[in-house]
Design an enzyme around this catalytic site. Sequence first.
Site, mmCIF file in Angstrom:
data_model
loop_
_atom_site.group_PDB
_atom_site.id
_atom_site.type_symbol
_atom_site.label_atom_id
_atom_site.label_comp_id
_atom_site.label_asym_id
_atom_site.label_seq_id
_atom_site.Cartn_x
_atom_site.Cartn_y
_atom_site.Cartn_z
ATOM 1 N N GLU A 47 -30.079 -10.942 11.986
ATOM 2 C CA GLU A 47 -29.199 -11.189 10.832
ATOM 3 C C GLU A 47 -28.692 -12.622 10.875
ATOM 4 O O GLU A 47 -27.943 -12.993 11.779
ATOM 5 C CB GLU A 47 -28.008 -10.231 10.842
ATOM 6 C CG GLU A 47 -27.011 -10.492 9.720
ATOM 7 C CD GLU A 47 -25.704 -9.720 9.863
ATOM 8 O OE1 GLU A 47 -24.688 -10.160 9.270
ATOM 9 O OE2 GLU A 47 -25.691 -8.687 10.573
ATOM 10 N N ARG A 51 -23.197 -18.495 6.395
ATOM 11 C CA ARG A 51 -21.912 -19.173 6.608
ATOM 12 C C ARG A 51 -22.074 -20.670 6.825
ATOM 13 O O ARG A 51 -21.075 -21.375 6.982
ATOM 14 C CB ARG A 51 -21.191 -18.567 7.819
ATOM 15 C CG ARG A 51 -20.894 -17.079 7.694
ATOM 16 C CD ARG A 51 -20.154 -16.576 8.910
ATOM 17 N NE ARG A 51 -20.177 -15.116 8.991
ATOM 18 C CZ ARG A 51 -19.701 -14.419 10.011
ATOM 19 N NH1 ARG A 51 -19.148 -15.054 11.033
ATOM 20 N NH2 ARG A 51 -19.764 -13.101 10.017
ATOM 21 N N LYS A 134 -22.616 -0.382 7.208
ATOM 22 C CA LYS A 134 -22.082 -1.231 8.264
ATOM 23 C C LYS A 134 -20.594 -0.902 8.429
ATOM 24 O O LYS A 134 -19.859 -0.855 7.442
ATOM 25 C CB LYS A 134 -22.249 -2.699 7.872
ATOM 26 C CG LYS A 134 -21.509 -3.696 8.762
ATOM 27 C CD LYS A 134 -21.748 -5.104 8.248
ATOM 28 C CE LYS A 134 -20.896 -6.120 9.004
ATOM 29 N NZ LYS A 134 -21.205 -7.508 8.603
#
Length: 209
Positions: A47, A51, A134
């Site tokens: 993943e 950001r 999640k």
Amino acid sequence: MTPAEQSRAALEICRRAPVVPVLVLDDLAHARPLAEALVAGGLPALEVTLRTPIALEAIRIMSEVPGGIVGAGTLLTPADVRAALAAGAKFGVSPGATDRLLDACEDEGLALLPGAATASEVMALLERGYTVQKFFPAEASGGAPALKAIGAPLPQVSFCPTGGIGLNNARDYLSLSNTVCVGGSWVAPKAMMQAGDWEGITALAREAA
């Protein structure tokens, strides 16, 4: 892609290894060797969080590494979904869930791990058809005991908890019947990446796997 189809695809990805590395890349030169190191250590599902300015290009590079399956984390908007898909992401992860984000993933056909932290959020996603979610932020939301408690009345939902998880507490989550895998950044420390210690990262990945 329906939520049920997304959940089936997400479940298949989550089952590839007990840990999904959550990666924040600041240097594009790290992308390929990092992916190679993690895959070599037995962690194929990666993943890459959106950001940093280079995240999308990092996804493009890492998607070329044999044996790996690269996803985009921190999806917040429909634009993020489209950009992640264009970069080659095979799945998406979001810290929470909004109708606009869910609509975009369903419309664009991106397998999604939508974020939830409370029973009500889990139920809302389940009502829509998401059976794989999640749990975030895991430790701040009560940790493994909270996830176990949520699982009692909602056993049909499986989770990938993320947030504050490391080698010291990963087993607490993985021992739960409703946990498929965990997400964590400890397998790719920034200092090791900056030092180019890819063998060290492979060793951490192997230990996690």
